[in-house]
Design an enzyme around this catalytic site. Structure first.
Site, PDB file in Angstrom:
ATOM      1  N   HIS A   1       7.369   8.905   5.052  1.00  0.00           N
ATOM      2  CA  HIS A   1       6.072   9.592   5.201  1.00  0.00           C
ATOM      3  C   HIS A   1       6.176  11.093   4.904  1.00  0.00           C
ATOM      4  O   HIS A   1       5.204  11.821   5.111  1.00  0.00           O
ATOM      5  CB  HIS A   1       5.446   9.355   6.597  1.00  0.00           C
ATOM      6  CG  HIS A   1       5.028   7.922   6.807  1.00  0.00           C
ATOM      7  ND1 HIS A   1       4.002   7.562   7.644  1.00  0.00           N
ATOM      8  CD2 HIS A   1       5.476   6.763   6.273  1.00  0.00           C
ATOM      9  CE1 HIS A   1       3.858   6.237   7.633  1.00  0.00           C
ATOM     10  NE2 HIS A   1       4.755   5.743   6.802  1.00  0.00           N
TER      11      HIS A   1
ATOM     12  N   GLU B   1      -0.595  -2.106   5.043  1.00  0.00           N
ATOM     13  CA  GLU B   1       0.268  -2.082   6.231  1.00  0.00           C
ATOM     14  C   GLU B   1       0.071  -0.789   7.011  1.00  0.00           C
ATOM     15  O   GLU B   1       0.249  -0.753   8.224  1.00  0.00           O
ATOM     16  CB  GLU B   1       1.738  -2.229   5.807  1.00  0.00           C
ATOM     17  CG  GLU B   1       2.715  -2.402   6.969  1.00  0.00           C
ATOM     18  CD  GLU B   1       3.055  -1.094   7.670  1.00  0.00           C
ATOM     19  OE1 GLU B   1       3.119  -1.096   8.912  1.00  0.00           O
ATOM     20  OE2 GLU B   1       3.235  -0.071   6.994  1.00  0.00           O
ATOM     21  N   GLU B   2      -0.300   0.276   6.295  1.00  0.00           N
ATOM     22  CA  GLU B   2      -0.321   1.608   6.917  1.00  0.00           C
ATOM     23  C   GLU B   2      -1.593   1.900   7.697  1.00  0.00           C
ATOM     24  O   GLU B   2      -1.681   2.953   8.326  1.00  0.00           O
ATOM     25  CB  GLU B   2      -0.174   2.689   5.827  1.00  0.00           C
ATOM     26  CG  GLU B   2       1.117   2.616   5.037  1.00  0.00           C
ATOM     27  CD  GLU B   2       2.331   3.138   5.814  1.00  0.00           C
ATOM     28  OE1 GLU B   2       2.153   3.564   6.975  1.00  0.00           O
ATOM     29  OE2 GLU B   2       3.432   3.093   5.253  1.00  0.00           O
TER      30      GLU B   2
ATOM     31  N   ASP C   1       0.816  -1.219   0.000  1.00  0.00           N
ATOM     32  CA  ASP C   1       0.000   0.000   0.000  1.00  0.00           C
ATOM     33  C   ASP C   1       0.848   1.268   0.000  1.00  0.00           C
ATOM     34  O   ASP C   1       1.975   1.299   0.459  1.00  0.00           O
ATOM     35  CB  ASP C   1      -0.963   0.018   1.191  1.00  0.00           C
ATOM     36  CG  ASP C   1      -0.266  -0.136   2.547  1.00  0.00           C
ATOM     37  OD1 ASP C   1       0.763  -0.847   2.624  1.00  0.00           O
ATOM     38  OD2 ASP C   1      -0.740   0.473   3.523  1.00  0.00           O
TER      39      ASP C   1
HETATM   40 NI    NI Z   1       6.218   1.362   5.695  1.00  0.00          NI
END
Ligand code: NI
Length: 387
Positions: free
Chosen positions: A359, A137-138, A79
């Protein structure tokens, strides 16, 4: 064997970059990885591997070796983040509001590369390799838990995964024996009293005083209930209530986070939050409610699997590549796989020339890390099958 692997990886270097950039151009956020999943599935089926879809957009592909032996799984998360990418790279995100700013595009490329290389060697394999492409995963509850429920680990003896890691120089590898990444949970508390005039407190139940006492009492979880040799955090992030100086309000709301490295610490914090909230509010005649939302459990690497993995790092890349790292307070749902079977999670450096952290909207990676990581994961699978 290492020399042969190196030359096989050298043949797919351009593919690795091309795949990574294709995923980077077409990022999809958690549980919406439709194109991503389709592209991976088509490629793996093109290699002749049977592919099963699970947990919505997740995939499991099985490579059967020519000889009998154990089964090892390699995992990539697929993702992207809900971020508007910034910068002028020519493979910049084509999907507004979504971007691969954590490096999962690289993880997919690497595991696809490993699948291609091992497929070409399958007759000589003693055992099987499973390739897991995991969504979301996020975004807790994440995709790993659904993958496990739908059979991602069926017949699998061990699992390895890596995260490209910007703080480490390109090609450096680190892991931690035992807890490596934290459980990161959050909670919400509501304290309800009886509103009234600030000049006549005796006619009210004051949620501001109650909430103030509650914040103080909850600090005793870490200072008095938790074993002082174990790490844990209880922090408040917001406290809100009231409208004007002379009204005792009806309700105060609080939110906060709990960080821990052990399931027992997490459970202790959750139970004590509940109990102290109830009892403190009761003592003031107020009503307290606490909602606890667990994030992922901590990522805990069995020490012997870390030894094994770092040994393979030394054999394939060189022992000067291994770096000591500390556990991090971030979360990662690879934790669910490690709750079921042995394995190891590694941080793989790709930070050369990179100025933006994970991020960040300008995040990118040093693509020289791609073939090195592919070599390592291929060797990890092969060495495990030979073990
Ligand atoms: Ni990651």
């Amino acid at each position: 064997m290492i020399d042969e692997l190196k030359s096989r990886i050298a043949e797919i270097e351009d593919d690795l970059v091309a795949w990574r950039r294709d995923f980077h151009r077409h990022p999809e956020v958690a549980f919406h990885e439709e194109r991503t999943s389709r592209v991976i599935k088509e490629y793996l089926e093109g290699l002749g591997l049977p592919v099963k879809t699970m947990a919505g957009t997740g995939l499991r592909a099985d490579l059967r070796g020519g000889g009998d032996g154990p089964t090892v799984a390699l995992r990539a998360d697929i993702d992207a983040l809900p971020i508007q990418e910034q910068g002028d790279k020519d493979y910049i995100s084509q999907n507004p509001g979504a971007a691969h700013c954590c490096g999962h595009d690289g993880h997919m490329a690497v595991v696809l590369g490993v699948a291609k290389v091992l497929e070409g060697m399958k007759d000589s394999l003693h055992g099987n390799v499973v390739f897991l492409f995991q969504p979301a995963e996020e975004l807790p509850p994440g995709g790993a838990i659904g993958m496990v429920e739908e059979g991602a680990l069926e017949g699998v003896d061990a699992i390895f995964g890596l995260h490209f890691w910007q703080p480490l120089p390109t090609g450096k590898v680190g892991s931690v024996k035992g807890p490596m990444m934290a459980a990161a949970d959050n909670f919400r508390i509501s304290v309800k009293g009886r509103p009234g005039h600030g000049s006549m407190p005796h006619q009210t139940v004051d949620p501001i005083l109650t909430a103030s006492q509650l914040v103080v009492n909850l600090q005793s979880i870490i200072s008095r209930n938790l074993d002082p040799l174990k790490p844990g955090v209880v922090s408040f992030g917001t406290i809100q209530g009231g409208t004007v100086y002379n009204i005792i309000p009806e309700e105060v709301k609080l939110t906060g986070t709990v960080r821990s490295f052990e399931t027992e610490v997490q459970a202790l914090a959750r139970d004590r939050l509940q109990e102290i909230t109830q009892k403190t509010c009761e003592a003031f005649g107020a009503q307290g409610e606490m909602e606890y939302e667990p994030g992922y459990p901590p990522v805990v690497n069995p020490p012997e699997m870390v030894d094994f993995a770092l040994d393979v790092v030394a054999k394939t890349l060189g022992d000067d590549r291994i770096v000591e790292i500390d556990p991090v307070m971030g979360g990662e749902d690879f934790a669910y796989f490690l709750q079921k079977i042995p394995g190891a999670f590694l941080f793989f450096g790709m930070g050369d020339g990179q100025s933006f952290p994970h991020h960040h909207p300008g995040f990118d990676m040093d693509e020289k890390a791609l073939p090195q990581a592919a070599l390592l994961l291929t060797a990890l699978a092969l060495e495990f099958l030979e073990k």
